[in-house]
Design a protein around this motif. Sequence first.
Motif, PDB file in Angstrom:
ATOM      1  N   HIS A 251       0.858  -1.183   0.000  1.00  0.00           N
ATOM      2  CA  HIS A 251       0.000   0.000   0.000  1.00  0.00           C
ATOM      3  C   HIS A 251       0.897   1.236   0.000  1.00  0.00           C
ATOM      4  O   HIS A 251       1.538   1.533   1.004  1.00  0.00           O
TER       5      HIS A 251
ATOM      6  N   HIS B  60      -1.396  -1.441  -4.184  1.00  0.00           N
ATOM      7  CA  HIS B  60      -2.307  -0.304  -4.125  1.00  0.00           C
ATOM      8  C   HIS B  60      -1.436   0.943  -4.153  1.00  0.00           C
ATOM      9  O   HIS B  60      -0.505   1.064  -3.357  1.00  0.00           O
TER      10      HIS B  60
ATOM     11  N   CYS C 158      -3.998  -2.038  -8.183  1.00  0.00           N
ATOM     12  CA  CYS C 158      -5.175  -1.292  -7.745  1.00  0.00           C
ATOM     13  C   CYS C 158      -4.834   0.176  -7.536  1.00  0.00           C
ATOM     14  O   CYS C 158      -4.353   0.550  -6.465  1.00  0.00           O
TER      15      CYS C 158
ATOM     16  N   VAL D  60      -5.303   3.845  -6.430  1.00  0.00           N
ATOM     17  CA  VAL D  60      -6.145   4.459  -5.415  1.00  0.00           C
ATOM     18  C   VAL D  60      -6.675   5.764  -5.994  1.00  0.00           C
ATOM     19  O   VAL D  60      -5.893   6.644  -6.350  1.00  0.00           O
TER      20      VAL D  60
END
Length: 132
Positions: free
Chosen positions: A78, A96, A113, A115
């Motif tokens: 992340h 992410h 992914c 954000v």
Amino acid sequence: MFSRKKQPPLKSLIAQGTRVEGDLLFSEGMRIDGEVIGDVRARAEQPSLLVISETAQVEGTLHADHVIINGTVVGPVHAAELLELQPRARVTGNVHYKSLEMHQGAVIAGQMCPVAELVEEKPPLQLASNAS
């Protein structure tokens, strides 16, 4: 948020040949050259930089504003701002990110992914009437 000149200082180091088992919480910047089994998370109060060098192996979740990977990560990543995947990066898990820089040779085995930024809702555009 991050220019090349103004990154947080690397204040913590897990050296090559060192193995840490357990979750890590760090401030500002951390570099991992060794092995970590556990989650690695930056404190949210200030900008953060996490560097996973080409000799590093991490099994766990990574959380930081700016993440640079050139080693092996097994687990989700992340990056609140920027994720840099250098040529020897090997990530097994979902990534992410807000911005992504991926070099030739880097490998991701998982979903990418992006954000989405919170977009301020604007009122609908009203057209001027053509009343004569």
